[in-house]
Design an enzyme around this catalytic site. Sequence first.
Site, mmCIF file in Angstrom:
data_model
loop_
_atom_site.group_PDB
_atom_site.id
_atom_site.type_symbol
_atom_site.label_atom_id
_atom_site.label_comp_id
_atom_site.label_asym_id
_atom_site.label_seq_id
_atom_site.Cartn_x
_atom_site.Cartn_y
_atom_site.Cartn_z
ATOM 1 C CG ASN A 11 -24.891 46.816 50.491
ATOM 2 O OD1 ASN A 11 -24.769 45.795 51.167
ATOM 3 N ND2 ASN A 11 -24.861 48.034 51.018
ATOM 4 C CD1 TRP A 12 -28.546 41.637 47.944
ATOM 5 C CD2 TRP A 12 -28.291 39.630 48.898
ATOM 6 N NE1 TRP A 12 -28.672 40.698 46.955
ATOM 7 C CE2 TRP A 12 -28.516 39.453 47.518
ATOM 8 C CE3 TRP A 12 -28.087 38.511 49.691
ATOM 9 C CZ2 TRP A 12 -28.549 38.189 46.924
ATOM 10 C CZ3 TRP A 12 -28.127 37.255 49.108
ATOM 11 C CH2 TRP A 12 -28.358 37.103 47.740
ATOM 12 C CE LYS A 13 -28.571 49.207 52.095
ATOM 13 N NZ LYS A 13 -28.763 50.584 52.450
ATOM 14 C CG HIS A 99 -22.469 51.135 53.051
ATOM 15 N ND1 HIS A 99 -23.471 51.599 53.863
ATOM 16 C CD2 HIS A 99 -23.023 50.944 51.826
ATOM 17 C CE1 HIS A 99 -24.591 51.679 53.151
ATOM 18 N NE2 HIS A 99 -24.348 51.294 51.911
ATOM 19 C CD GLU A 101 -26.891 51.201 55.447
ATOM 20 O OE1 GLU A 101 -26.580 50.007 55.346
ATOM 21 O OE2 GLU A 101 -27.712 51.753 54.690
ATOM 22 C CD GLU A 171 -23.478 53.852 48.313
ATOM 23 O OE1 GLU A 171 -24.321 53.271 47.635
ATOM 24 O OE2 GLU A 171 -23.143 53.468 49.432
ATOM 25 N N GLY A 177 -31.324 54.754 50.744
ATOM 26 C CA GLY A 177 -32.517 54.159 51.354
ATOM 27 C C GLY A 177 -33.648 55.133 51.609
ATOM 28 C CB SER A 217 -32.871 56.190 46.265
ATOM 29 O OG SER A 217 -32.945 56.271 47.673
ATOM 30 N N GLY A 238 -28.835 49.099 46.865
ATOM 31 C CA GLY A 238 -29.271 48.489 48.112
ATOM 32 C C GLY A 238 -30.670 47.908 47.964
#
Length: 257
Positions: A11-13, A99, A101, A171, A177, A217, A238
Amino acid sequence: MSARSPWYVANWKMNLTPSAARVWCEALRAGLDRLQEPVPELGVAPPLIALDTVRQALRGSGVVIGAQNCHAEASGAFTGEVSAEMLADAACRFVLVGHSERRHLFGENDEEVGRKAAAAVRAGIEPLICVGEKEEQREAGQTPEVLSRQLDRALEYLLDLRSADLTLAYEPVWAIGTGRVADASQIEEAHAILRGKLVEIAGEKTARTTRILYGGSVTPQNAEKLAPIEGVDGFLIGGASLDAARFLQVACPRARC
Ligand code: PEP
């Protein structure tokens, strides 16, 4: 030994331009060519603007592409949004929904997550449904109820649960992160809760075949310890996925990629 094969999803965000994405794909292909072990199942969710670059650059590699979000409607006056149908037409095989975020920075609620998951299934792409508790919820002993509620609501709009292809990702919000990884017993317990809940709402077969990834992480350094945890069927990655070699090392910790 699990009947489910592991899946590793990048997941590159909101990172990597289309040009940087091309370089990343070349590095991944080079790493895959050097692998001396079976190629793992890999997925990558780039920003939408890089989707076509990634599709072309990874053609024939076996790596599947997906998106990080979709709208719940198929089309309409929703400026700036993209539907699951559009993603399917752009060769996406999966889409992240829920997700943390999206939930916490963009205010997506459980109901929207459920509607997006159903939209993805209707469009013929696999929803990768993310669930996880906040730190204060864990401290208050609410993790089981938070996970159960999120999963219940995420599956609420799926009409034919028994035949839908879906993947879950556990998650914990506090691990995303942050460099803080959930410990083995926390991950095992959360995955068991989710699997039990799947049995209840979707039946034994779906529960047995649905992959539950861990995310939070994950790095090449900790992946080897996390992979054998009971109930873990791969990772959603991520930060460590932004470097193609590190991403591949998460999937193949023993390989020299
Ligand atoms: C994620 O974005 O889903 C994620 C797990 O991020 P990170 O690996 O950076 O914690």
